[in-house]
Design a protein around this motif. Structure first.
Motif, mmCIF file in Angstrom:
data_model
loop_
_atom_site.group_PDB
_atom_site.id
_atom_site.type_symbol
_atom_site.label_atom_id
_atom_site.label_comp_id
_atom_site.label_asym_id
_atom_site.label_seq_id
_atom_site.Cartn_x
_atom_site.Cartn_y
_atom_site.Cartn_z
ATOM 1 N N ASP A 1 46.268 41.151 12.940
ATOM 2 C CA ASP A 1 46.281 41.162 14.408
ATOM 3 C C ASP A 1 47.692 41.320 14.974
ATOM 4 O O ASP A 1 47.913 41.068 16.167
ATOM 5 N N ASP A 2 48.614 41.746 14.147
ATOM 6 C CA ASP A 2 50.012 41.954 14.554
ATOM 7 C C ASP A 2 50.743 40.653 14.870
ATOM 8 O O ASP A 2 51.813 40.665 15.475
ATOM 9 N N ARG A 3 50.188 39.516 14.474
ATOM 10 C CA ARG A 3 50.881 38.247 14.699
ATOM 11 C C ARG A 3 51.994 38.086 13.659
ATOM 12 O O ARG A 3 51.819 38.401 12.482
ATOM 13 N N LEU A 4 53.090 37.556 14.111
ATOM 14 C CA LEU A 4 54.274 37.446 13.266
ATOM 15 C C LEU A 4 54.098 36.390 12.175
ATOM 16 O O LEU A 4 53.729 35.246 12.454
ATOM 17 N N LEU A 5 54.394 36.811 10.953
ATOM 18 C CA LEU A 5 54.385 35.890 9.815
ATOM 19 C C LEU A 5 55.789 35.651 9.278
ATOM 20 O O LEU A 5 56.094 34.578 8.757
#
Length: 333
Positions: A249-253
């Motif tokens: 979901d394009d969330r930053l890891l």
């Protein structure tokens, strides 16, 4: 060609003493004028605050130079103002002055012919007049609706000819007006920046992250399942010296930078082809929101000794990226 002027050698100490004497004389002049900041000063401010038009500053010679600077200071601090040369005013430039404007006229003697010539026309038009002179009983002071006394005990010029202390006092009075009006209007740093968009302060106060960041396809991103070699290809393509590591979901890891690469290569066990980026990335990297000021990104980079930042939204989705070079190009740093 200037005439040659011979003079006896002057000791450096004497030159320095002369310079210090000027400061002392002018400081005494400023103290004398400051002591006269009273009801007349307040009245001048109230007239300007109530005005429907602008402040028209005028003056001849050295007073004209000071009037021009006062106009510039007023205009940049929330009080619309401009300068009119009194000589040119008598030859057509009076048409620039409307009946809604207030005139601020400077003349230390209060008898400047070019300025006095304008008074009948200005009075007939209904313009209010604020005079700044060094003689309370001069013609200009007598004709004014408000008179600001800028008389000084002595000029710094030993010949008592060149305007020195008197022009300094007039300039300080103009600054005092500008600052008092600024505070009365509630003028802010953001207001100042809007009138100085090309200046360094304007850039620092008006430029947002969204104005300088890379967005869309320009943002380097890889999934957490990518191998280190894939991340290096992405970094090479996007040329920002980093890549974000994101989920589906394009969330930053995490974040992987040139610095992380150097540290990884120092490890003899590093395998560029098979190592997963999630194994060598920096977790919980510093980020910034797109609506923050660009100068805040510079401060964040400096505080944490980093050269790049990822831009995320409220859901921690990566929406942009920038590095120190982007801020340098925008002249934020």
């Amino acid at each position: 060609m200037a005439n040659d002027v011979s003079h006896a050698p002057v000791a450096p100490g004497a030159l320095a003493a002369s310079g210090r004497r000027v400061f002392e004389i002018e400081a005494r002049g400023l103290d004398a004028v400051a002591a006269r900041i009273d009801g007349a000063f307040s009245a001048a401010c109230e007239l300007i605050l109530a005005a429907r038009g602008r402040v028209v500053c005028t003056g001849m010679g050295k007073s004209g130079h000071i009037a021009r600077k006062i106009a510039a200071t007023l205009a940049s601090t929330g009080t619309p103002a401009f300068y009119v040369h009194p000589g040119e005013a008598g030859h057509g430039d009076l048409g620039m002055i409307t009946d809604a404007d207030i005139v601020l006229a400077l003349s230390y003697s209060g008898e400047s012919e070019e300025v006095l010539t304008l008074l009948p026309v200005l009075k007939r038009q209904g313009n209010l007049l604020i005079a700044m002179t060094g003689r309370a009983h001069s013609t200009l002071a007598g004709e004014a609706d408000v008179h600001l006394d800028v008389s000084v005990p002595a000029e710094a010029c030993p010949l008592d000819l060149a305007p020195t202390s008197s022009t300094t006092a007039s300039l300080a009075m103009g600054d005092a007006l500008a600052v008092a009006l600024l505070e009365a209007r509630g003028f802010t740093a953001d207001d100042f920046a809007r009138s100085h968009p090309a200046g360094s302060l304007g850039r620092r106060l008006l430029l947002h992250i969204s104005d300088v960041m890379h967005a869309g396809a320009e943002v380097p991103k890889v999934r957490e399942t990518a191998r280190l070699s894939e991340a290096l290809v992405e970094m090479s393509r996007k040329r920002l010296g980093m890549t974000a590591v994101v989920d589906a979901d394009d969330r930053l890891l995490g974040l992987f930078t040139d610095g992380d690469l150097r540290r990884t290569l120092d490890d003899d066990r590093a395998d560029l082809r098979n190592t997963l980026i999630s194994e060598v990335m920096t977790q919980s990297p510093k980020t910034i929101a797109s609506d923050r000021l660009a100068v805040e990104a510079a401060q964040l980079m400096e505080a944490h000794k980093i050269n790049a930042l990822l831009v995320v939204d409220a859901e921690r989705r990566v929406v942009g990226a920038l590095n120190i070079h982007d801020l340098l190009r925008a002249r934020v740093v």
